[in-house]
Motif scaffolding. Structure first.
Motif, PDB file in Angstrom:
ATOM      1  N   TRP A  53       0.809  -1.217   0.000  1.00  0.00           N
ATOM      2  CA  TRP A  53       0.000   0.000   0.000  1.00  0.00           C
ATOM      3  C   TRP A  53       0.845   1.272   0.000  1.00  0.00           C
ATOM      4  O   TRP A  53       0.325   2.363  -0.233  1.00  0.00           O
ATOM      5  N   PRO A  56       1.009   3.685  -3.411  1.00  0.00           N
ATOM      6  CA  PRO A  56      -0.281   4.341  -3.649  1.00  0.00           C
ATOM      7  C   PRO A  56      -0.637   5.371  -2.585  1.00  0.00           C
ATOM      8  O   PRO A  56      -1.207   6.425  -2.905  1.00  0.00           O
ATOM      9  N   TRP A 166     -12.967   4.137 -12.742  1.00  0.00           N
ATOM     10  CA  TRP A 166     -11.581   3.755 -12.409  1.00  0.00           C
ATOM     11  C   TRP A 166     -11.515   2.302 -11.961  1.00  0.00           C
ATOM     12  O   TRP A 166     -10.702   1.518 -12.480  1.00  0.00           O
ATOM     13  N   ILE A 167     -12.360   1.914 -11.018  1.00  0.00           N
ATOM     14  CA  ILE A 167     -12.328   0.554 -10.499  1.00  0.00           C
ATOM     15  C   ILE A 167     -12.738  -0.450 -11.578  1.00  0.00           C
ATOM     16  O   ILE A 167     -12.145  -1.529 -11.700  1.00  0.00           O
ATOM     17  N   LEU A 170      -9.786  -0.887 -13.745  1.00  0.00           N
ATOM     18  CA  LEU A 170      -8.733  -1.614 -13.043  1.00  0.00           C
ATOM     19  C   LEU A 170      -8.957  -3.115 -13.169  1.00  0.00           C
ATOM     20  O   LEU A 170      -8.015  -3.886 -13.329  1.00  0.00           O
ATOM     21  N   TYR A 194      -5.466   7.353  -7.898  1.00  0.00           N
ATOM     22  CA  TYR A 194      -5.045   7.494  -6.499  1.00  0.00           C
ATOM     23  C   TYR A 194      -4.986   8.965  -6.085  1.00  0.00           C
ATOM     24  O   TYR A 194      -5.247   9.294  -4.925  1.00  0.00           O
ATOM     25  N   ASN A 245       0.662  -2.047  -8.326  1.00  0.00           N
ATOM     26  CA  ASN A 245       0.038  -0.915  -7.645  1.00  0.00           C
ATOM     27  C   ASN A 245      -1.395  -0.682  -8.099  1.00  0.00           C
ATOM     28  O   ASN A 245      -2.210  -0.141  -7.345  1.00  0.00           O
ATOM     29  N   LEU A 246      -1.707  -1.078  -9.329  1.00  0.00           N
ATOM     30  CA  LEU A 246      -3.051  -0.845  -9.871  1.00  0.00           C
ATOM     31  C   LEU A 246      -3.916  -2.096  -9.853  1.00  0.00           C
ATOM     32  O   LEU A 246      -4.925  -2.157 -10.548  1.00  0.00           O
ATOM     33  N   CYS A 251      -5.281  -1.726  -4.284  1.00  0.00           N
ATOM     34  CA  CYS A 251      -6.140  -0.543  -4.153  1.00  0.00           C
ATOM     35  C   CYS A 251      -6.949  -0.610  -2.860  1.00  0.00           C
ATOM     36  O   CYS A 251      -7.063   0.384  -2.132  1.00  0.00           O
ATOM     37  N   SER A 254      -4.676   0.124   0.095  1.00  0.00           N
ATOM     38  CA  SER A 254      -4.290   1.540   0.154  1.00  0.00           C
ATOM     39  C   SER A 254      -5.432   2.391   0.699  1.00  0.00           C
ATOM     40  O   SER A 254      -5.218   3.255   1.562  1.00  0.00           O
TER      41      SER A 254
END
Length: 342
Positions: A53, A56, A166-167, A170, A194, A245-246, A251, A254
């Motif tokens: 985490w 991010p 965004w999600i 992802l 982020y 990270n993505l 996510c 984070s």
């Protein structure tokens, strides 16, 4: 660009700095699999997954402060970015260039043209692996004069609309890449999410229960660690697919860590308070310098082999943290190095 007197953010920045060092110590072990005992590999994956985490959250803190405090003065903003971010980055890039690529620079048969070409390529890709973050954060900061106009007037429904997109991307972006499509989804699938998430969580009065965020963190952490461990065993090599990270699991972690620090009271013990303040104040310099310290440890033979990684990872990470922080504090006391320390 700093959390200042908002202590939960100061604590979060400090813990993210500690986490990134632990992560880099752990990731120095994992790639050796299957040449290391499974217990060593399991331990390194455990620490690595638990700290994913950190990067991010650094980006989310930029969305909380640097973006939120942008006042429309582009020239002043760019000048500050140069002195606070780019100048230290250039200095440490040169340090890593000479530290990691000395033999390539000193090749006797390398012409001046080839030498400059080599240096140029190193600076384009990063003279050290962790410097990718600076390239990313500078790219994100360049959007702030435009993005800040939206975040200052956006209502919650518009934030939610962005987060849904965004999600969604992802999750489906890895699958879309397998198809020949002209649909452009990169606007909603990158690290910019982020920035917006950090900005929203910083401004919103909505509180998420600690039980919920802890549950989400554990879900993301366990998914990351278990999938990484078992897919690596199946393929007989270290696989970082679920460490990205993505990835949705990172996510979740984070988001959870950010909310948890915002929910809980800041640390008040005088010694711990001073320690966390010092780390937070020097976090960028510590980030830039810590990989040099870790590599010096490796050059002189200090690595996880001297004891089980369950003990060597936190021990090496803490030692690196203290040395890196001391180095940056000392550099900032020297006028000629103050602007270069970070």
């Amino acid at each position: 660009m700093k959390p200042g007197k908002i202590l939960w953010a100061t604590d979060l920045r400090a813990f993210a700095t500690i986490a990134v060092i632990i992560l880099h110590v752990a990731t120095s072990i994992s790639p050796d699999y299957p040449g290391i005992p499974k217990s060593y590999f399991f331990t390194s994956v455990f620490f690595d997954s638990a700290m994913r985490w950190c990067v991010p959250v650094f980006i989310m803190l930029s969305g909380s402060f640097a973006l939120e405090l942008y006042d429309g003065k582009i020239k002043i903003f760019l000048v500050k970015m140069f002195y606070r971010i780019i100048l230290p980055f250039i200095f440490w890039s040169i340090v890593y260039l000479f530290s990691f690529s000395w033999s390539d620079l000193m090749e006797a048969d390398k012409s001046t043209g080839l030498l400059f070409s080599f240096i140029g390529k190193k600076f384009l890709t990063g003279t050290a692996s962790h410097l990718w973050f600076v390239y990313a954060i500078v790219s994100l900061y360049l959007t702030f004069p435009i993005l800040s106009k939206w975040t200052k007037i956006a209502v919650e429904k518009e934030y939610i609309y962005f987060f849904i997109l965004w999600i969604t991307f992802l999750v489906i972006a890895p699958y879309l890449e397998n198809f020949d499509t002209d649909f452009e989804f990169s606007f909603f699938s990158g690290l910019l999410g982020y920035i917006v998430l950090g900005n929203y969580l910083f401004k919103t009065n909505r509180r998420f229960s600690s039980l919920l965020v802890v549950s989400l963190f554990l879900s993301g952490f366990l998914y990351t660690g278990i999938r990484t461990y078992y897919i690596s065993l199946q393929r007989n090599e270290y696989n970082e697919t679920f460490m990205e990270n993505l990835s949705l699991n990172v996510c979740l972690m984070s988001f959870s860590v950010f909310c948890l620090f915002k929910n809980i009271k800041h640390f008040t013990h005088p010694i711990l308070r001073k320690f966390l303040d010092m780390i937070s104040m020097n976090s960028y310099g510590i980030y830039l310098s810590h990989l040099l310290i870790l590599n010096i440890f490796m050059w002189i033979g200090i690595n996880f082999h001297f004891i089980h990684p369950a003990f060597s990872i936190p021990l090496i990470a803490f030692t690196c943290l203290v040395i890196s922080c001391t180095l940056i504090v000392v550099m900032k006391k020297i006028p000629i190095l103050k602007l270069l320390a970070g």
